[in-house]
Write a protein that holds these residues in place. Sequence first.
Motif, PDB file in Angstrom:
ATOM      1  N   LEU A  29      15.305  -3.036   2.623  1.00 37.49           N
ATOM      2  CA  LEU A  29      14.371  -2.612   3.675  1.00 37.49           C
ATOM      3  C   LEU A  29      14.244  -1.090   3.704  1.00 37.49           C
ATOM      4  O   LEU A  29      13.133  -0.554   3.844  1.00 37.49           O
ATOM      5  CB  LEU A  29      14.803  -3.161   5.032  1.00 37.49           C
ATOM      6  N   ASP A  30      15.349  -0.372   3.551  1.00 35.34           N
ATOM      7  CA  ASP A  30      15.315   1.094   3.487  1.00 35.34           C
ATOM      8  C   ASP A  30      14.483   1.553   2.284  1.00 35.34           C
ATOM      9  O   ASP A  30      13.683   2.489   2.389  1.00 35.34           O
ATOM     10  CB  ASP A  30      16.718   1.680   3.392  1.00 35.34           C
ATOM     11  N   HIS A  31      14.680   0.896   1.144  1.00 40.33           N
ATOM     12  CA  HIS A  31      13.912   1.227  -0.062  1.00 40.33           C
ATOM     13  C   HIS A  31      12.409   1.068   0.199  1.00 40.33           C
ATOM     14  O   HIS A  31      11.612   1.944  -0.163  1.00 40.33           O
ATOM     15  CB  HIS A  31      14.362   0.335  -1.222  1.00 40.33           C
ATOM     16  N   LEU A  32      12.029  -0.032   0.836  1.00 44.42           N
ATOM     17  CA  LEU A  32      10.611  -0.275   1.104  1.00 44.42           C
ATOM     18  C   LEU A  32      10.043   0.713   2.125  1.00 44.42           C
ATOM     19  O   LEU A  32       8.860   1.066   2.052  1.00 44.42           O
ATOM     20  CB  LEU A  32      10.401  -1.712   1.567  1.00 44.42           C
ATOM     21  N   ARG A  33      10.872   1.179   3.052  1.00 48.63           N
ATOM     22  CA  ARG A  33      10.418   2.203   4.008  1.00 48.63           C
ATOM     23  C   ARG A  33      10.177   3.538   3.297  1.00 48.63           C
ATOM     24  O   ARG A  33       9.227   4.245   3.604  1.00 48.63           O
ATOM     25  CB  ARG A  33      11.435   2.385   5.130  1.00 48.63           C
ATOM     26  N   ARG A  34      11.033   3.879   2.345  1.00 51.35           N
ATOM     27  CA  ARG A  34      10.913   5.148   1.612  1.00 51.35           C
ATOM     28  C   ARG A  34       9.825   5.118   0.549  1.00 51.35           C
ATOM     29  O   ARG A  34       9.256   6.146   0.198  1.00 51.35           O
ATOM     30  CB  ARG A  34      12.242   5.502   0.943  1.00 51.35           C
ATOM     31  N   HIS A  35       9.557   3.922   0.012  1.00 47.90           N
ATOM     32  CA  HIS A  35       8.614   3.779  -1.110  1.00 47.90           C
ATOM     33  C   HIS A  35       7.575   2.710  -0.782  1.00 47.90           C
ATOM     34  O   HIS A  35       7.860   1.519  -0.916  1.00 47.90           O
ATOM     35  CB  HIS A  35       9.347   3.391  -2.393  1.00 47.90           C
ATOM     36  N   PRO A  36       6.365   3.105  -0.399  1.00 48.91           N
ATOM     37  CA  PRO A  36       5.326   2.115  -0.102  1.00 48.91           C
ATOM     38  C   PRO A  36       5.050   1.176  -1.281  1.00 48.91           C
ATOM     39  O   PRO A  36       4.645   0.044  -1.083  1.00 48.91           O
ATOM     40  CB  PRO A  36       4.098   2.959   0.226  1.00 48.91           C
ATOM     41  N   ASP A  37       5.294   1.658  -2.504  1.00 47.00           N
ATOM     42  CA  ASP A  37       5.112   0.813  -3.693  1.00 47.00           C
ATOM     43  C   ASP A  37       6.443   0.253  -4.191  1.00 47.00           C
ATOM     44  O   ASP A  37       6.566  -0.122  -5.359  1.00 47.00           O
ATOM     45  CB  ASP A  37       4.434   1.614  -4.808  1.00 47.00           C
ATOM     46  N   GLY A  38       7.433   0.146  -3.322  1.00 50.31           N
ATOM     47  CA  GLY A  38       8.778  -0.284  -3.700  1.00 50.31           C
ATOM     48  C   GLY A  38       8.866  -1.697  -4.243  1.00 50.31           C
ATOM     49  O   GLY A  38       9.875  -2.080  -4.830  1.00 50.31           O
ATOM     50  N   TRP A  39       7.807  -2.472  -4.096  1.00 50.94           N
ATOM     51  CA  TRP A  39       7.752  -3.833  -4.638  1.00 50.94           C
ATOM     52  C   TRP A  39       7.217  -3.826  -6.084  1.00 50.94           C
ATOM     53  O   TRP A  39       7.328  -4.820  -6.791  1.00 50.94           O
ATOM     54  CB  TRP A  39       6.847  -4.718  -3.777  1.00 50.94           C
ATOM     55  N   SER A  40       6.632  -2.708  -6.524  1.00 53.78           N
ATOM     56  CA  SER A  40       5.913  -2.637  -7.789  1.00 53.78           C
ATOM     57  C   SER A  40       6.762  -2.065  -8.917  1.00 53.78           C
ATOM     58  O   SER A  40       7.546  -1.141  -8.700  1.00 53.78           O
ATOM     59  CB  SER A  40       4.671  -1.759  -7.598  1.00 53.78           C
ATOM     60  N   ARG A  41       6.545  -2.549 -10.124  1.00 51.81           N
ATOM     61  CA  ARG A  41       7.222  -1.986 -11.294  1.00 51.81           C
ATOM     62  C   ARG A  41       6.845  -0.526 -11.508  1.00 51.81           C
ATOM     63  O   ARG A  41       7.519   0.189 -12.233  1.00 51.81           O
ATOM     64  CB  ARG A  41       6.964  -2.826 -12.541  1.00 51.81           C
ATOM     65  N   ASP A  42       5.762  -0.058 -10.862  1.00 46.97           N
ATOM     66  CA  ASP A  42       5.373   1.349 -10.943  1.00 46.97           C
ATOM     67  C   ASP A  42       6.295   2.253 -10.131  1.00 46.97           C
ATOM     68  O   ASP A  42       6.248   3.474 -10.272  1.00 46.97           O
ATOM     69  CB  ASP A  42       3.928   1.541 -10.463  1.00 46.97           C
ATOM     70  N   CYS A  43       7.120   1.672  -9.290  1.00 45.77           N
ATOM     71  CA  CYS A  43       8.106   2.439  -8.527  1.00 45.77           C
ATOM     72  C   CYS A  43       9.292   2.682  -9.460  1.00 45.77           C
ATOM     73  O   CYS A  43      10.138   1.808  -9.672  1.00 45.77           O
ATOM     74  CB  CYS A  43       8.528   1.678  -7.270  1.00 45.77           C
ATOM     75  N   VAL A  44       9.330   3.860 -10.029  1.00 45.07           N
ATOM     76  CA  VAL A  44      10.297   4.199 -11.069  1.00 45.07           C
ATOM     77  C   VAL A  44      11.711   4.295 -10.491  1.00 45.07           C
ATOM     78  O   VAL A  44      11.919   4.837  -9.410  1.00 45.07           O
ATOM     79  CB  VAL A  44       9.900   5.528 -11.744  1.00 45.07           C
ATOM     80  N   GLY A  45      12.658   3.751 -11.208  1.00 41.17           N
ATOM     81  CA  GLY A  45      14.068   3.827 -10.818  1.00 41.17           C
ATOM     82  C   GLY A  45      14.589   2.538 -10.236  1.00 41.17           C
ATOM     83  O   GLY A  45      15.632   2.050 -10.635  1.00 41.17           O
ATOM     84  N   GLU A  46      13.852   1.989  -9.269  1.00 43.01           N
ATOM     85  CA  GLU A  46      14.196   0.665  -8.740  1.00 43.01           C
ATOM     86  C   GLU A  46      13.003   0.092  -8.000  1.00 43.01           C
ATOM     87  O   GLU A  46      12.203   0.815  -7.416  1.00 43.01           O
ATOM     88  CB  GLU A  46      15.452   0.691  -7.863  1.00 43.01           C
ATOM     89  N   HIS A  47      12.882  -1.236  -8.071  1.00 43.79           N
ATOM     90  CA  HIS A  47      11.785  -1.931  -7.413  1.00 43.79           C
ATOM     91  C   HIS A  47      12.164  -3.393  -7.213  1.00 43.79           C
ATOM     92  O   HIS A  47      13.045  -3.916  -7.898  1.00 43.79           O
ATOM     93  CB  HIS A  47      10.486  -1.821  -8.222  1.00 43.79           C
ATOM     94  N   LEU A  48      11.503  -4.017  -6.252  1.00 42.11           N
ATOM     95  CA  LEU A  48      11.760  -5.420  -5.976  1.00 42.11           C
ATOM     96  C   LEU A  48      11.286  -6.289  -7.137  1.00 42.11           C
ATOM     97  O   LEU A  48      10.331  -5.943  -7.830  1.00 42.11           O
ATOM     98  CB  LEU A  48      11.022  -5.869  -4.705  1.00 42.11           C
ATOM     99  N   THR A  49      11.972  -7.402  -7.325  1.00 48.40           N
ATOM    100  CA  THR A  49      11.556  -8.461  -8.231  1.00 48.40           C
ATOM    101  C   THR A  49      11.765  -9.776  -7.492  1.00 48.40           C
ATOM    102  O   THR A  49      12.409  -9.817  -6.439  1.00 48.40           O
ATOM    103  CB  THR A  49      12.374  -8.455  -9.544  1.00 48.40           C
TER     104      THR A  49
END
Length: 176
Positions: A29-49
């Motif tokens: 949840l913190d990741h998604l708050r910091r990164h609006p694209d945190g679900w996308s592979r375009d979010c470099v470093g870590e992203h949801l799968t």
Amino acid sequence: MELAAGCRAVLAAWRPPDEDQERLRTAYLDHLRRHPDGWSRDCVGEHLTASSMIISPERDRVLLTLHRKLGRWLQTGGHIETADPDLGSAALREAAEESGLAELTLGPVLRLSRHEVPCGPVRPAYHLDVQYLITADPAQPPVVSSESTDVQWFSLDRLPAIDRTVRELIAAARRC
């Protein structure tokens, strides 16, 4: 943005089975708050799968795929695509693509798993995996996809060599 909000809603509503899973849920949840694209592979470093443990309705057989790049038996799963309406749909799509099974029933989120992967231009890179339950009839013959070298139904007393995280996911699926 709708997909990001949907990911947050799924994670906010999920009730983890233990403290370790709660820590991961909070971190996602913190990741998604910091990164609006945190679900996308375009979010470099870590992203949801989104992944899933495909299990028989009797909870006595599981379907595993021998991952082509990693050379390990794993659950089905992968990246969330912009066309996916939500996390569960992403898990279901990945399960169908990687198993070749036509009749799949999506169940609840079982677990979360943060693991390092060889994904993208930055190392280390991490998948923040949301792991679902999917049931399917083991009479359906699986079909090997381009991402695998094999895909098979396994009896729980005859599992191939799998790591601790896959064992934990199978145990969670059996309890559900």
